[in-house]
Enzyme design. Structure first.
Site, PDB file in Angstrom:
ATOM      1  N   SER A 179       0.794  -1.230   0.000  1.00  0.00           N
ATOM      2  CA  SER A 179       0.000   0.000   0.000  1.00  0.00           C
ATOM      3  C   SER A 179       0.825   1.278   0.000  1.00  0.00           C
ATOM      4  O   SER A 179       0.341   2.317  -0.428  1.00  0.00           O
ATOM      5  CB  SER A 179      -0.958  -0.003   1.186  1.00  0.00           C
ATOM      6  OG  SER A 179      -0.275  -0.287   2.378  1.00  0.00           O
ATOM      7  N   HIS A 207      -5.298  -3.473  -2.673  1.00  0.00           N
ATOM      8  CA  HIS A 207      -5.004  -2.499  -3.736  1.00  0.00           C
ATOM      9  C   HIS A 207      -4.938  -3.144  -5.113  1.00  0.00           C
ATOM     10  O   HIS A 207      -4.600  -2.482  -6.093  1.00  0.00           O
ATOM     11  CB  HIS A 207      -3.693  -1.770  -3.441  1.00  0.00           C
ATOM     12  CG  HIS A 207      -3.767  -0.939  -2.208  1.00  0.00           C
ATOM     13  ND1 HIS A 207      -4.312   0.318  -2.185  1.00  0.00           N
ATOM     14  CD2 HIS A 207      -3.406  -1.218  -0.919  1.00  0.00           C
ATOM     15  CE1 HIS A 207      -4.256   0.801  -0.961  1.00  0.00           C
ATOM     16  NE2 HIS A 207      -3.719  -0.115  -0.171  1.00  0.00           N
ATOM     17  N   LYS A 238     -11.638   0.310  -1.845  1.00  0.00           N
ATOM     18  CA  LYS A 238     -10.665   0.987  -2.710  1.00  0.00           C
ATOM     19  C   LYS A 238     -11.200   1.037  -4.138  1.00  0.00           C
ATOM     20  O   LYS A 238     -12.067   1.853  -4.419  1.00  0.00           O
ATOM     21  CB  LYS A 238      -9.312   0.336  -2.530  1.00  0.00           C
ATOM     22  CG  LYS A 238      -8.742   0.833  -1.198  1.00  0.00           C
ATOM     23  CD  LYS A 238      -7.788   0.001  -0.489  1.00  0.00           C
ATOM     24  CE  LYS A 238      -7.498   0.643   0.876  1.00  0.00           C
ATOM     25  NZ  LYS A 238      -6.870  -0.259   1.800  1.00  0.00           N
TER      26      LYS A 238
HETATM   27  C1  LIG Z   1      -6.741  -0.356   3.214  1.00  0.00           C
HETATM   28  C2  LIG Z   1      -6.167  -1.674   3.523  1.00  0.00           C
HETATM   29  C3  LIG Z   1      -6.784  -2.538   4.435  1.00  0.00           C
HETATM   30  C4  LIG Z   1      -7.948  -2.101   5.264  1.00  0.00           C
HETATM   31  O1  LIG Z   1      -9.099  -2.005   4.509  1.00  0.00           O
HETATM   32  P1  LIG Z   1     -10.305  -1.083   5.006  1.00  0.00           P
HETATM   33  O2  LIG Z   1     -11.451  -1.583   4.218  1.00  0.00           O
HETATM   34  O3  LIG Z   1      -9.932   0.316   4.666  1.00  0.00           O
HETATM   35  O4  LIG Z   1     -10.468  -1.300   6.468  1.00  0.00           O
HETATM   36  C5  LIG Z   1      -6.253  -3.795   4.595  1.00  0.00           C
HETATM   37  N1  LIG Z   1      -5.151  -4.194   3.919  1.00  0.00           N
HETATM   38  C6  LIG Z   1      -4.508  -3.371   3.058  1.00  0.00           C
HETATM   39  C7  LIG Z   1      -3.292  -3.857   2.348  1.00  0.00           C
HETATM   40  C8  LIG Z   1      -4.988  -2.082   2.845  1.00  0.00           C
HETATM   41  O5  LIG Z   1      -4.349  -1.263   2.029  1.00  0.00           O
END
Ligand SMILES: *Cc1c(COP(=O)(O)O)cnc(C)c1O
Length: 388
Positions: A179, A207, A238
């Site tokens: 990320s 992602h 996302k």
């Molecule tokens: C954003 C993210 C999460 C958490 O997801 P949310 O739905 O925002 O709680 C988990 N793992 C990774 C790699 C992320 O980038």
């Protein structure tokens, strides 16, 4: 005095350039955002396909709310398990090529719940040093032994696996797209290692879902290893432009999680409008593959331009482009100079990234026009000339 203790700690954080505070968004349309009253081009959203603001998601949500209301009224295991959840999970399982899928209310909850359900005191988890905080928290909560390997270092991972014969269960867990770095995990090699050492393999496609792979199912699909991964997790927050997360895998995995993942059992079901909007987004994601193409092309264009200006973008190959600054205060200064030029890019500082690697995290979406990308590069060129 509590107030004094907290104030002293906050002052220390400020002195290091690590203080965080929230800005307020009053409007977001396409790549345009008004934040703390300033209109900017948004380069820090994770809305890779530009679906968060798509009116079709809002319509799907409205329709679902009209039928059964907004709230889901209870946990899934009581009376909160609506058809909408089941439809969404069926669709995700189909897209992921898995037997079944289970939806959680957020990615954080999915990682914490899945890992703590699958492993315990007698077990060991091998975790990439740059894995997301929710994975780390899941491992801590599970009370399994955590062995961290250097980022994407499969040789170190193998060494650790070799020394871990005595544990009951072994779980390898990795982000597929990292990320804060925008690079990808060596999944093919990891699949081989997991088989060789009898470990389970879990991937976090937060992602990658919607962005990578011929049908947008993620990196596992792109590399053709989906069938070799025991546990796949991804978010709906996302590229899907909604909220929530899924876990996909075998029927047994899903049934097991329904019976043991505490962040699934002891929480209220996702509201139906969110489930319906997520399903609509997943439909659009598949019907409009040009969105994936667009975001990857824009990202490549921006990355090449930044490279030409002499910036270090690490090993990014995705819409996440880190621009390494080193010192946290320098990253902040850069971010504020870019913002003065109408370009919104957040500075990412420790503890989110390792000390000395503070950076700007630029994210590209399908909403960015070619002109947005050019303006971003122009701003970087101008700020670079300031020699901050
Ligand atoms: C954003 C993210 C999460 C958490 O997801 P949310 O739905 O925002 O709680 C988990 N793992 C990774 C790699 C992320 O980038």
């Amino acid at each position: 005095m509590m107030r004094k203790i907290l104030r002293d700690e906050l002052d220390a954080v400020k002195a290091e350039g690590l203080f965080r505070s929230m800005k307020v968004v009053s409007s977001a349309v396409g790549s345009d955002i008004v934040i703390d009253g300033d209109r900017q081009i948004n380069f820090c959203s994770n809305d890779y396909l530009g679906l968060a603001g798509d009116s079709r998601l809002a319509l799907a949500a409205e329709d679902a709310a009209e039928r059964n209301g907004f709230g889901s009224r209870a946990s899934r295991l009581l009376c909160g398990n609506f058809e909408e959840h089941v439809f969404l999970e069926k669709e995700i399982a189909r897209l992921k090529g898995a037997e079944a899928a289970l939806v959680f209310s957020s990615g954080y909850m999915a990682n914490v719940g899945v890992i703590s359900a699958l492993v315990g005191r007698e077990d060991v988890v091998f975790s990439d040093k740059l894995n997301h905080a929710s994975i780390v928290d899941g491992i801590i909560l599970s009370r399994a032994e955590m062995k961290r390997y250097a980022h994407n270092d499969v040789r170190m991972l193998e060494k650790l696996l070799k020394k871990s014969g005595d544990f009951r269960r072994k779980l390898i867990v990795t982000d597929t797209v990292f990320s804060m770095d925008g690079d990808v995990a060596p999944l093919k090699e990891m699949v081989v290692l997991a088989k060789k050492y009898g470990a389970w393999l879990m991937v976090d496609e937060a992602h990658a879902f919607g962005v990578l792979g011929p049908s947008g199912a993620g990196l596992a699909e792109e590399l053709g290893v989906s069938g070799d991964i025991d546990i796949q997790m991804g978010t709906l927050s996302k590229a899907v432009g909604s909220l929530g997360a899924y876990v996909s895998g075998s029927n047994e995995l899903i049934e097991y999680l329904v019976n043991s993942a505490r962040s699934f059992i002891f929480t209220t079901a996702m509201p139906m409008p969110i489930a319906a909007a997520s399903r609509e987004a997943i439909r659009i994601m598949q019907d409009e593959p040009e969105r994936r193409l667009k975001v990857m092309q824009s990202a490549a264009h921006l990355r090449t331009g930044l490279g030409r200006l002499g910036f270090d973008t690490l090993h990014s190959v995705t819409p996440i482009i880190p621009v390494v600054m080193g010192d946290a205060r320098r990253a902040l200064k850069y971010s504020s100079e870019l913002s003065r030029r109408g370009i919104l890019i957040s500075a990412i500082r420790p503890p989110t990234v390792p000390k000395g690697t503070a950076r700007l995290r630029v994210t590209v979406t399908a909403s960015h026009t070619d002109d947005d990308i050019s303006r971003c590069l122009k701003a970087f060129r101008e700020v670079k000339a300031l020699n901050l």
